[in-house]
Design a protein around this motif. Structure first.
Motif, short mmCIF file in Angstrom:
data_model
loop_
_atom_site.label_atom_id
_atom_site.label_comp_id
_atom_site.label_asym_id
_atom_site.label_seq_id
_atom_site.Cartn_x
_atom_site.Cartn_y
_atom_site.Cartn_z
N VAL A 26 0.81 -1.21 0.00
CA VAL A 26 0.00 0.00 0.00
C VAL A 26 0.85 1.26 0.00
O VAL A 26 0.47 2.26 -0.59
N ALA A 27 2.00 1.22 0.64
CA ALA A 27 2.82 2.41 0.77
C ALA A 27 3.68 2.67 -0.46
O ALA A 27 4.35 3.68 -0.54
N SER A 33 -0.64 6.16 -5.89
CA SER A 33 -1.12 6.90 -7.07
C SER A 33 -2.34 6.23 -7.68
O SER A 33 -3.28 6.91 -8.11
N ILE A 34 -2.36 4.91 -7.71
CA ILE A 34 -3.50 4.18 -8.26
C ILE A 34 -4.74 4.40 -7.39
O ILE A 34 -5.83 4.67 -7.89
N LEU A 35 -4.57 4.30 -6.07
CA LEU A 35 -5.70 4.50 -5.16
C LEU A 35 -6.26 5.91 -5.29
O LEU A 35 -7.47 6.11 -5.31
N VAL A 36 -5.38 6.89 -5.39
CA VAL A 36 -5.82 8.29 -5.53
C VAL A 36 -6.57 8.47 -6.85
O VAL A 36 -7.60 9.13 -6.90
N ALA A 37 -6.08 7.85 -7.91
CA ALA A 37 -6.73 7.98 -9.22
C ALA A 37 -8.10 7.30 -9.24
O ALA A 37 -9.01 7.76 -9.94
N ALA A 38 -8.25 6.23 -8.47
CA ALA A 38 -9.50 5.46 -8.50
C ALA A 38 -10.54 5.94 -7.50
O ALA A 38 -11.65 5.43 -7.47
N GLY A 71 -7.56 -6.99 -1.54
CA GLY A 71 -8.93 -6.59 -1.23
C GLY A 71 -9.16 -5.09 -1.28
O GLY A 71 -10.14 -4.59 -0.71
N LEU A 72 -8.27 -4.36 -1.96
CA LEU A 72 -8.41 -2.91 -2.03
C LEU A 72 -9.06 -2.43 -3.31
O LEU A 72 -9.57 -1.31 -3.36
N LEU A 73 -9.04 -3.25 -4.33
CA LEU A 73 -9.67 -2.92 -5.61
C LEU A 73 -10.57 -4.06 -6.05
O LEU A 73 -10.28 -5.22 -5.75
N THR A 74 -11.63 -3.72 -6.74
CA THR A 74 -12.42 -4.74 -7.42
C THR A 74 -12.28 -4.52 -8.91
O THR A 74 -12.19 -3.37 -9.38
#
Length: 140
Positions: A26-27, A33-38, A71-74
């Motif tokens: 995650v870090a 960047s992916i989490l922020v974009a999604a 388990g952070l993205l589907t």
């Protein structure tokens, strides 16, 4: 210090290892960047590729798989021709995102203090040794 020289029980080590592994995932530069974009909603692979500066297709694919596995993205495949694939944050990832924004706010609040601390440390490290043999560099 090696693990064999610590008093950490096997149970604590077993619990800590998955945590460290997930934090490493995650870090990472790309994961954040992916989490922020999604965060704004479902996003397609090509949109992610454009949103995350400097990431290669292979690195994006690897990170998407890892985030999905954690388990952070589907990943949703729509039955169209060509197939339409979208990625969305899970509730767990949304909670993580709010923690990340808290970390960003902390960094912004303390940016000046960190810059000052670094300058003081660098200045002390560059100074000649003081009389009496006391090292001038902090932590030595």
């Amino acid at each position: 210090m090696s693990r064999s020289h610590t008093d950490v029980s096997e149970e604590v080590t077993a619990e800590a290892c998955p945590l460290v592994e997930v934090i490493d995932h995650v870090a990472g530069k790309w994961s954040i960047s992916i989490l922020v974009a999604a965060v704004r909603g479902p996003i397609r692979f090509t949109e992610l590729e454009r949103s995350v500066d400097g990431i290669s297709r292979r690195m994006l694919t690897l990170n998407l798989r890892r985030l999905e596995r954690d388990g952070l993205l589907t990943r949703t495949v729509h039955p169209t021709v060509p197939p339409k694939v979208e990625y969305s944050l899970t509730p767990m990832a949304r909670e993580l995102y709010s923690s990340l924004t808290g970390l960003v706010e902390w960094a912004e609040r303390h940016r000046g203090a960190i810059v000052q601390a670094r300058a003081a440390y660098d200045e002390a490290a560059a100074a000649p040794p003081q009389a009496g043999g006391t090292p001038s560099r902090p932590g030595r």
